[in-house]
Design a protein around this motif. Sequence first.
Motif, short mmCIF file in Angstrom:
data_model
loop_
_atom_site.label_atom_id
_atom_site.label_comp_id
_atom_site.label_asym_id
_atom_site.label_seq_id
_atom_site.Cartn_x
_atom_site.Cartn_y
_atom_site.Cartn_z
N MET A 1 0.89 -1.22 0.08
CA MET A 1 0.11 -0.01 -0.16
C MET A 1 0.89 1.41 -0.12
O MET A 1 1.97 1.38 0.64
N ILE A 2 0.50 2.09 -0.70
CA ILE A 2 1.08 3.31 -0.90
C ILE A 2 0.98 4.48 0.25
O ILE A 2 1.99 4.95 0.73
N PHE A 3 -0.24 4.53 0.66
CA PHE A 3 -0.58 5.60 1.36
C PHE A 3 -1.37 4.64 2.59
O PHE A 3 -1.74 3.94 2.67
N LYS A 4 -1.17 5.59 3.90
CA LYS A 4 -2.04 4.92 5.02
C LYS A 4 -3.71 5.03 4.66
O LYS A 4 -4.17 3.67 5.10
N ARG A 5 -4.14 6.01 3.94
CA ARG A 5 -5.35 5.57 3.72
C ARG A 5 -5.83 6.62 2.62
O ARG A 5 -5.21 7.70 2.41
N VAL A 6 -6.53 6.27 1.74
CA VAL A 6 -7.08 7.25 0.65
C VAL A 6 -8.44 8.19 1.00
O VAL A 6 -9.31 7.11 1.46
N GLY A 7 -8.46 9.20 1.35
CA GLY A 7 -9.52 9.94 1.66
C GLY A 7 -10.22 10.68 0.56
O GLY A 7 -9.63 10.67 -0.49
N ASP A 8 -11.27 11.47 0.80
CA ASP A 8 -12.02 12.03 -0.09
C ASP A 8 -12.44 13.34 0.57
O ASP A 8 -13.46 13.36 0.98
N GLY A 9 -11.65 14.54 0.77
CA GLY A 9 -11.88 15.60 1.43
C GLY A 9 -11.16 16.06 2.79
O GLY A 9 -10.22 15.08 2.96
N ARG A 10 -11.36 17.23 3.03
CA ARG A 10 -10.31 17.75 4.16
C ARG A 10 -10.99 17.73 5.46
O ARG A 10 -12.14 18.42 5.73
N PRO A 11 -10.86 16.93 6.33
CA PRO A 11 -11.47 16.67 7.72
C PRO A 11 -11.10 17.80 8.68
O PRO A 11 -11.79 17.91 9.69
N TYR A 12 -10.04 18.31 8.41
CA TYR A 12 -9.30 19.27 9.39
C TYR A 12 -10.14 20.74 9.31
O TYR A 12 -10.42 20.96 8.08
N PRO A 13 -10.07 21.64 10.31
CA PRO A 13 -10.68 22.89 9.87
C PRO A 13 -9.60 23.70 8.99
O PRO A 13 -8.61 23.30 8.87
N VAL A 62 1.33 19.27 3.61
CA VAL A 62 0.77 18.26 4.38
C VAL A 62 0.16 18.89 5.53
O VAL A 62 0.94 19.94 6.10
N VAL A 63 -1.01 18.73 6.01
CA VAL A 63 -1.55 19.27 7.23
C VAL A 63 -1.50 18.07 8.07
O VAL A 63 -2.25 16.98 8.11
N ALA A 64 -1.08 18.58 9.53
CA ALA A 64 -1.18 17.35 10.51
C ALA A 64 -2.22 17.87 11.46
O ALA A 64 -2.22 18.94 12.04
N TRP A 65 -3.10 16.91 11.72
CA TRP A 65 -4.29 17.24 12.68
C TRP A 65 -4.47 15.93 13.16
O TRP A 65 -4.99 14.85 12.44
N HIS A 66 -5.21 15.85 14.58
CA HIS A 66 -5.27 14.72 15.35
C HIS A 66 -4.50 13.41 15.07
O HIS A 66 -5.08 12.43 14.73
N ASP A 67 -3.38 13.56 14.94
CA ASP A 67 -2.16 12.66 15.15
C ASP A 67 -2.11 11.98 13.40
O ASP A 67 -2.01 10.85 13.35
N GLU A 68 -2.61 12.56 12.68
CA GLU A 68 -2.72 12.19 11.32
C GLU A 68 -2.02 13.29 10.25
O GLU A 68 -2.18 14.29 10.78
N GLU A 95 1.02 22.35 11.25
CA GLU A 95 0.46 21.48 12.44
C GLU A 95 -0.94 22.43 12.57
O GLU A 95 -0.82 23.96 12.84
N VAL A 96 -1.97 21.80 12.67
CA VAL A 96 -3.28 22.61 13.10
C VAL A 96 -3.99 21.99 14.12
O VAL A 96 -4.29 20.92 14.48
N ALA A 97 -4.21 22.98 14.94
CA ALA A 97 -4.93 22.48 16.18
C ALA A 97 -6.38 23.04 15.89
O ALA A 97 -6.95 23.61 15.27
#
Length: 99
Positions: A1-13, A62-68, A95-97
């Motif tokens: 697997m190349i990525f940890k997960r393939v997402g669709d959208g930005r869950p962070y603020p 890259v956006v770091a948010w909630h340990d992802e 890093e986004v809080a």
Amino acid sequence: MIFKRVGDGRPYPEHGLGSREWAKIPPRQVRLDQLVTTRDTLRLADLLTEDSTFYGDLFAHVVAWHDELYLEDGLHRAMRAALHQRPVLHARVLEVADR
């Protein structure tokens, strides 16, 4: 697997950073297998172009948010690194809080 997960959208603020603010963040190496994508599609032309950085940043965003680690911009760079069997990507990491 190349990525940890393939997402669709930005869950962070929303962070509101523009090109100039991103450019102030020093790049560092990030492992591809730790990244979660924010897009599930890639334009083949972006992947195959000789100089895909002509109009943009040389480094992925890259956006770091909630340990992802979320790959916001630079999916074509990440895929190119994977095709060349490189396990890491040089990226600017924000890093986004929670707000």
